[in-house]
Design an enzyme around this catalytic site. Structure first.
Site, PDB file in Angstrom:
ATOM      1  CG  ASP A  31     -44.538  95.022 -50.814  1.00  0.00           C
ATOM      2  OD1 ASP A  31     -43.527  94.564 -51.384  1.00  0.00           O
ATOM      3  OD2 ASP A  31     -44.738  96.234 -50.642  1.00  0.00           O
ATOM      4  CG  ASP A  33     -38.687  97.449 -49.423  1.00  0.00           C
ATOM      5  OD1 ASP A  33     -37.806  97.989 -48.745  1.00  0.00           O
ATOM      6  OD2 ASP A  33     -38.508  96.425 -50.103  1.00  0.00           O
TER       7      ASP A  33
END
Length: 312
Positions: A31, A33
């Site tokens: 991922d 953010d």
């Protein structure tokens, strides 16, 4: 994988456990953010972790639910965190949607509630989009009806992050979904978006759930934890053994669930949407990661103290 039902902090593993862990995966799906940076600031030294992973022979792909940034903007943002990537290493829901629509040979009009960046990806791929209403609606049912009732042959409703979402748009989408052949497609599923330490805002998943409930339709999910995204990543990267993928993320319902559904190993970092107390409160095994770390930077120490061997 972790050897108990409770996730283990990667820096508390024994030397033998660390060695087995590092030799157990070839791919890293990460991922962005909450793992590399947040809205307010960077995660300190996150770039060092990905450099160390690459030196150890791990292949990196970044998988985000954020389609608001273009690929070029994301690449430039990575440079600020001292991470060098190519656009081909980054995947977000708009790209997955193009892949999916082409795979089912979709033809027809798409009613879309999303950012301009998301729409641009679909337009560039040649799909026809319909949007709105974007103007002020008088507070009368007559004016509302003029803006939400429509006879155009919409065959897919798409909802992602739309900063200008209105109740009228949701009503119009709901009316299109009365057609039995109209698809309901969602992008990002996050019900809350962490934007700073201890600060969350309502995410697109909360609005998408309104359409799911109103229409009675199960959505086709293009972001994490949707299966179409996972299948696409496995196919695109020619991965035959999903157990040799490590999914790194900061969200339980998106990153960890995504990884577990696909058979990946999962590593939760505590720099974004999940705190240690929230992790310890988890009772659903599908939301329980194999491992956790204070930050992705913990991998730097783990790799420095180990000598991972390439998988044969």
């Amino acid at each position: 994988m972790a050897e108990s039902n409770s996730p283990q902090h990667i820096l508390t593993m024994s030397s033998e456990q660390r060695q087995r862990f590092l030799e157990s995966f070839d791919w890293v799906f990460s991922d962005i953010d909450g793992v590399i940076y947040n809205l307010e600031s960077d995660v300190p030294d996150a770039g060092l972790a990905y450099s160390a992973l690459e030196r150890a022979g791990k292949r990196l792909t970044f998988v985000t639910n954020n389609s608001v940034r273009t690929l070029e903007q994301t690449v430039r943002r990575f440079e600020r965190s001292k991470i060098q990537v190519t656009p081909e290493q980054i995947w977000h829901p708009a790209q997955t949607l193009v892949y999916y629509l082409r795979s089912i040979q979709f033809e027809g009009l798409i009613y879309i509630m999303a950012s301009q960046q998301f729409k641009a990806v679909l337009k560039q791929a040649g799909f026809q989009l319909l949007e709105g209403p974007n103007q002020f609606i008088e507070e009368t049912y007559a004016d509302l009806a003029r803006h939400i009732f429509d006879k155009q042959p919409v065959r897919a409703v798409v909802i992602d992050v739309d900063f200008n979402l209105t109740s009228a748009k949701l009503m119009r989408a709901h009316l299109y979904l009365r057609h039995p052949d109209c698809l309901l497609i969602t992008g990002a599923t996050d019900r809350l978006l962490p934007v700073g330490k201890g600060v969350n805002i309502i995410g697109p998943g909360a609005f998408a759930s309104i359409l799911v409930e109103a229409s009675g339709r199960p959505p086709i999910v293009m972001g994490k934890p949707g299966r179409p995204l996972g299948d696409m990543l496995l196919q695109q990267n020619k991965i035959t053994d999903p157990r040799r993928v490590l999914m790194i993320g900061d969200m339980l319902a998106q990153d960890v669930l995504f990884g577990r559904q696909l058979g990946f190993q999962t590593l939760l970092v505590l720099t974004g949407g999940c705190s240690l107390s929230q992790l310890r409160a988890v009772t659903d095994p599908d939301l329980l990661p194999d491992y956790y770390a204070d930050s992705v930077v913990d991998l730097v120490q783990l790799l420095a103290e180990s000598t991972p061997k390439a998988h044969g």
